[in-house]
Structures are given as C-alpha cells and as structure tokens.
Motif scaffolding. Structure first.
Motif, mmCIF file in Angstrom:
data_model
loop_
_atom_site.group_PDB
_atom_site.id
_atom_site.type_symbol
_atom_site.label_atom_id
_atom_site.label_comp_id
_atom_site.label_asym_id
_atom_site.label_seq_id
_atom_site.Cartn_x
_atom_site.Cartn_y
_atom_site.Cartn_z
ATOM 1 N N GLY A 75 7.526 8.638 62.493
ATOM 2 C CA GLY A 75 7.408 7.339 61.835
ATOM 3 C C GLY A 75 8.756 6.847 61.323
ATOM 4 N N HIS A 76 8.718 5.788 60.524
ATOM 5 C CA HIS A 76 9.950 5.191 60.014
ATOM 6 C C HIS A 76 10.613 6.131 59.007
ATOM 7 C CE1 HIS A 76 12.675 1.895 59.098
ATOM 8 N NE2 HIS A 76 12.543 2.220 57.819
ATOM 9 N N HIS A 77 11.844 6.477 59.246
ATOM 10 C CA HIS A 77 12.557 7.343 58.312
ATOM 11 C C HIS A 77 14.054 7.128 58.437
ATOM 12 C CE1 HIS A 77 12.529 9.808 62.019
ATOM 13 N NE2 HIS A 77 13.710 10.208 61.593
ATOM 14 N N HIS A 78 14.789 7.725 57.509
ATOM 15 C CA HIS A 78 16.242 7.647 57.543
ATOM 16 C C HIS A 78 16.821 9.042 57.421
ATOM 17 C CE1 HIS A 78 16.336 3.318 57.476
ATOM 18 N NE2 HIS A 78 15.352 3.358 56.588
ATOM 19 N N HIS A 79 18.108 9.140 57.744
ATOM 20 C CA HIS A 79 18.777 10.431 57.645
ATOM 21 C C HIS A 79 19.779 10.436 56.507
ATOM 22 C CE1 HIS A 79 17.420 10.537 61.953
ATOM 23 N NE2 HIS A 79 16.754 11.491 61.341
ATOM 24 N N THR A 93 11.719 7.845 52.426
ATOM 25 C CA THR A 93 11.801 6.628 51.628
ATOM 26 C C THR A 93 12.755 5.682 52.342
ATOM 27 O OG1 THR A 93 13.547 7.687 50.352
ATOM 28 C CG2 THR A 93 11.357 7.726 49.397
ATOM 29 N N CYS A 94 12.485 4.392 52.230
ATOM 30 C CA CYS A 94 13.337 3.391 52.892
ATOM 31 C C CYS A 94 14.077 2.588 51.829
ATOM 32 C CB CYS A 94 12.492 2.472 53.771
ATOM 33 S SG CYS A 94 13.506 1.218 54.568
ATOM 34 N N PRO A 95 15.416 2.661 51.822
ATOM 35 C CA PRO A 95 16.179 1.942 50.806
ATOM 36 C C PRO A 95 16.474 0.495 51.183
ATOM 37 C CG PRO A 95 17.652 3.267 52.124
ATOM 38 C CD PRO A 95 16.277 3.453 52.705
ATOM 39 N N VAL A 96 16.006 0.060 52.340
ATOM 40 C CA VAL A 96 16.370 -1.282 52.821
ATOM 41 C C VAL A 96 15.352 -2.324 52.346
ATOM 42 C CG1 VAL A 96 16.803 -2.683 54.880
ATOM 43 C CG2 VAL A 96 17.530 -0.300 54.824
ATOM 44 N N GLN A 97 15.835 -3.327 51.657
ATOM 45 C CA GLN A 97 14.986 -4.421 51.181
ATOM 46 C C GLN A 97 15.335 -5.666 51.991
ATOM 47 O OE1 GLN A 97 13.101 -4.219 48.061
ATOM 48 N NE2 GLN A 97 13.706 -2.107 47.605
ATOM 49 N N ALA A 112 14.334 -4.636 63.057
ATOM 50 C CA ALA A 112 14.479 -3.180 62.936
ATOM 51 C C ALA A 112 15.792 -2.887 62.236
ATOM 52 C CB ALA A 112 14.463 -2.520 64.314
ATOM 53 N N HIS A 113 15.936 -1.674 61.728
ATOM 54 C CA HIS A 113 17.207 -1.293 61.121
ATOM 55 C C HIS A 113 17.406 0.202 61.225
ATOM 56 C CE1 HIS A 113 14.340 -0.899 57.719
ATOM 57 N NE2 HIS A 113 15.014 0.213 57.515
ATOM 58 N N GLU A 114 18.659 0.589 61.161
ATOM 59 C CA GLU A 114 19.027 2.002 61.115
ATOM 60 C C GLU A 114 20.003 2.165 59.976
ATOM 61 O OE1 GLU A 114 20.651 3.811 64.590
ATOM 62 O OE2 GLU A 114 19.028 3.074 65.849
HETATM 63 ZN ZN LIG Z 1 14.104 1.806 56.604
#
Ligand SMILES: [Zn+2]
Ligand SMILES: [Zn+2]
Length: 136
Positions: A75-79, A93-97, A112-114
């Motif tokens: 699923g949606h995640h970050h590194h 957790t997604c820090p992008v607002q 989308a974002h990375e």
């Molecule tokens: Zn995100």
C-alpha cells in the motif's frame, strides 16, 4: 540444482524480504537468507531477486542511487533512511499534505507522490541524545 532446492531458496528469499522492516539491499538479502540457506551464493540471490520481481512478489526501490527490494502489496508508504546506521525503514504515515483535488498553484494537478525521509531511527536517536529532547 534441483527445482526443489531452487523453490526453497526462492521462498526463503521472499520470506526474508517480507519480514524486513524496510527494503533490503542485495547484500542484506544475501546475509539474512544465509541463516536458513548456508552456502547460498550471491549469484543465486541476484537471479532469485530478478525472478521474484518478474513474479511481482517483490519490487525494486531506488534509494540514494542504490537498488533495494521490498515485498509487493504494502500500500501507500514512504521510506525513512537513518543517517546514523544507514538502515532503511518503511513508514506507513504520510507526511504529504495536498490541497483538495490535488491542484497546486500554477495549475499542476498531482495524482501521486514519492517522498524519502532522512533522519535518525529510534535506536540512533536514543544513542545520540535526540530522544532526550523528546522525553522532556
Ligand atoms: Zn504519501
Ligand atoms: Zn539508525
């Protein structure tokens, strides 16, 4: 090599990647899989990673110019890359607002974002005293 043996190697390498806290380098996969597969060669690891990628059980992640592997379907995640120990963690957790609708000033519509985060993991933060600040 018998197909039984290669199935076991494939399953163990997929298990190692699935059990990790974040994406792993080829060297890390090799090191961790050796516990269950003594004598496992690095060439077999490379071959197996390619095969598992083709089967879509894992996928490559490019971080800081290095290719790491993680299990698919997370699923949606970050590194998060720790500057202390160099380990890579998966954050859910997604820090992008983004504004509603994803439209940015200038007319850019985002779908989308990375984002890769850098800092100190809990262990390194505790050692460096950064956790001291948090506990105060
Ligand atoms: Zn995100
Ligand atoms: Zn660390």
């Amino acid at each position: 090599m018998t197909s039984q043996r290669s199935t076991r190697q494939r399953d163990e390498i997929a298990r190692v990647i699935g059990a990790a806290q974040g994406p792993l380098t080829t060297a890390e996969v090799h090191e961790r899989a050796q516990t269950a597969l003594p004598g496992l060669g690095i060439a077999t690891v490379y071959r197996t990673l390619k095969l598992l990628t083709e089967q879509r059980r894992i996928h490559p992640v490019l971080l800081d110019g290095e290719t790491l592997y993680e299990a698919s379907g997370r699923g949606h995640h970050h590194h998060f890359i720790c500057r202390g120990c160099g380990q890579v963690f998966t954050l859910h957790t997604c820090p992008v607002q983004l504004p509603a609708g994803g439209a940015l000033p200038g007319g850019f519509v985002v779908d989308a974002h990375e984002v890769t985060l850098y800092g100190q993991c809990p262990t390194c933060a505790a050692q460096s005293g950064a956790a001291h600040t948090i506990s105060n």
